[in-house]
Design an enzyme around this catalytic site. Structure first.
Site, mmCIF file in Angstrom:
data_model
loop_
_atom_site.group_PDB
_atom_site.id
_atom_site.type_symbol
_atom_site.label_atom_id
_atom_site.label_comp_id
_atom_site.label_asym_id
_atom_site.label_seq_id
_atom_site.Cartn_x
_atom_site.Cartn_y
_atom_site.Cartn_z
ATOM 1 N N LEU A 1 0.861 -1.177 0.000
ATOM 2 C CA LEU A 1 0.000 0.000 0.000
ATOM 3 C C LEU A 1 0.901 1.231 0.000
ATOM 4 O O LEU A 1 1.947 1.239 0.646
ATOM 5 C CB LEU A 1 -0.897 0.026 1.241
ATOM 6 C CG LEU A 1 -2.071 -0.948 1.273
ATOM 7 C CD1 LEU A 1 -2.601 -1.079 2.692
ATOM 8 C CD2 LEU A 1 -3.180 -0.498 0.333
ATOM 9 N N ASP A 2 0.480 2.274 -0.720
ATOM 10 C CA ASP A 2 1.227 3.523 -0.704
ATOM 11 C C ASP A 2 1.262 4.071 0.722
ATOM 12 O O ASP A 2 0.349 3.810 1.524
ATOM 13 C CB ASP A 2 0.568 4.551 -1.621
ATOM 14 C CG ASP A 2 0.673 4.164 -3.087
ATOM 15 O OD1 ASP A 2 1.637 3.477 -3.445
ATOM 16 O OD2 ASP A 2 -0.223 4.553 -3.866
ATOM 17 N N PRO A 3 2.279 4.865 1.056
ATOM 18 C CA PRO A 3 2.347 5.425 2.414
ATOM 19 C C PRO A 3 1.088 6.193 2.819
ATOM 20 O O PRO A 3 0.652 6.095 3.977
ATOM 21 C CB PRO A 3 3.568 6.349 2.346
ATOM 22 C CG PRO A 3 4.449 5.694 1.329
ATOM 23 C CD PRO A 3 3.501 5.154 0.290
#
Length: 272
Positions: free
Chosen positions: A46-48
Site C-alpha cells: 500500500l502507498d504510504p
C-alpha cells in the site's frame, strides 16, 4: 502489532496498516520481532498515504506469494473533485481547476484498459517508475487490462465524494479516480484482499489454513505427503484440475500442486 507465533511453519499475518508509514517499514518492524534470518514478505503493498489490509507472509508462506498476490481487492476512497494531482494523491503537486465530474459520474466496470500512474512502483528500464518521475524524467507506462467488478459512489459532499471499488489485482485506484475527470484520491483504504478482511487484522493464520481459503484442498496420508515433499508426482484421483494445496494428516501445508487428469505435480513445496 500482533505477536507472531507461527513463523517456523509459515504463516499469513493480517495487518491494518496505518496511513503514513510505508508497507516496507511495517514489514521491517515485524521482521525485527522474528528470529534472525526469517523471511518476511507481502502480497501487495500500500502507498504510504493509504491504509488498510496488508497481507504479510512469514517464513515458508513467502513461497506462496503469487497465490495471494493474484487475489481481487476491495477499496474505499475519498476523492477530491475539481482538483488534479501529479501523483494522484495528496503528496503530489495540486491544481484547482473547478471542473467537477457529473453527479453521479460515469463509473466504468468490467474489463477496462488502464494506464498506471507515473508515480508507481512499476519498473521501467530496470528502475522504479516513481524514482524516474521524481528525478524529472518523462515516464511512459503502457496500458494494461484490469477488471473492475464494482465501482459505486457512496456519497458526495461539496468537492469530496466517497467511492467503493472491487477490482482485480494490479488495478490502480488512483488512475480510476483521475480518469473520472479532475479528481484525485484524498484518502485510500483497502478493506479486503480476496476472502481476508481488514476487520480481522491481528489474526495470524497457519499457512495451510490461509491457502485453504484461496485454493482447493486435498488431504493426503503421510507416505503420499513424503513423496510430494520430495518433489515426486503422485496420483490423486478425484482431485480438481488446476492448482490445489495438499495437506498432511496434521493439517499442515505440504505443497501447492498442479493437477492434470488426476496426476499432481508439486509446484511449490513447504517441507524443506
Amino acid at each position: 502489532m500482533a505477536q507472531v507465533k507461527l513463523a517456523d511453519q509459515g504463516s499469513l499475518l493480517l495487518v491494518d496498516k496505518p496511513e503514513g508509514p510505508s508497507s516496507h517499514a511495517v514489514i521491517a518492524e515485524i521482521r525485527r520481532e522474528l528470529p534472525k534470518g526469517t523471511k518476511v514478505g507481502h502480497a501487495g503493498t500500500l502507498d504510504p498515504f493509504a491504509g488498510g489490509l496488508l497481507l504479510v507472509l512469514i517464513g515458508r508462506a513467502t513461497r506462496a506469494q503469487r497465490f495471494f498476490m493474484e487475489l481481487p481487492k476491495t477499496y474505499e476512497t475519498v476523492a477530491r473533485l475539481g482538483w488534479t494531482s501529479t501523483t494522484g494523491d495528496p503528496e503530489g503537486e495540486l491544481t484547482h481547476t473547478g471542473r467537477v465530474p457529473p453527479d453521479p459520474p460515469d463509473l466504468p466496470t468490467g474489463v477496462i484498459r488502464q494506464r498506471p500512474p507515473a508515480y508507481s512502483a512499476i519498473k521501467v528500464g530496470g528502475k522504479r517508475a516513481y524514482a524516474l518521475a521524481r528525478a524529472g524524467e518523462e515516464v511512459e507506462i503502457p496500458e494494461r487490462e484490469v477488471r473492475v467488478d464494482r465501482f459505486e459512489q457512496i456519497w458526495r459532499r461539496g468537492e469530496e465524494a466517497k467511492f467503493l471499488i472491487e477490482c482485480s489485482s494490479g488495478t490502480y485506484v488512483r488512475s480510476l479516480i483521475a480518469d473520472l475527470g479532475d479528481a484525485y484520491c484524498l484518502s485510500l483504504r483497502r478493506l479486503a484482499v480476496g476472502p481476508f478482511r481488514v476487520e480481522d487484522a491481528g489474526t495470524e493464520l497457519p499457512l495451510g489454513d490461509a491457502l485453504a481459503k484461496v485454493l482447493p484442498t486435498v488431504e493426503v496420508d503421510e507416505p503420499t505427503a513424503a513423496r510430494i515433499g520430495h518433489g515426486q508426482r503422485v496420483r490423486l484421483p478425484g482431485a480438481p484440475s488446476g492448482h490445489a494445496v495438499c495437506l498432511d494428516p496434521a493439517g499442515q501445508a505440504v505443497a501447492v500442486v498442479e493437477v492434470v487428469d488426476g496426476t499432481a505435480r508439486p509446484r511449490v513445496g513447504f517441507r524443506s
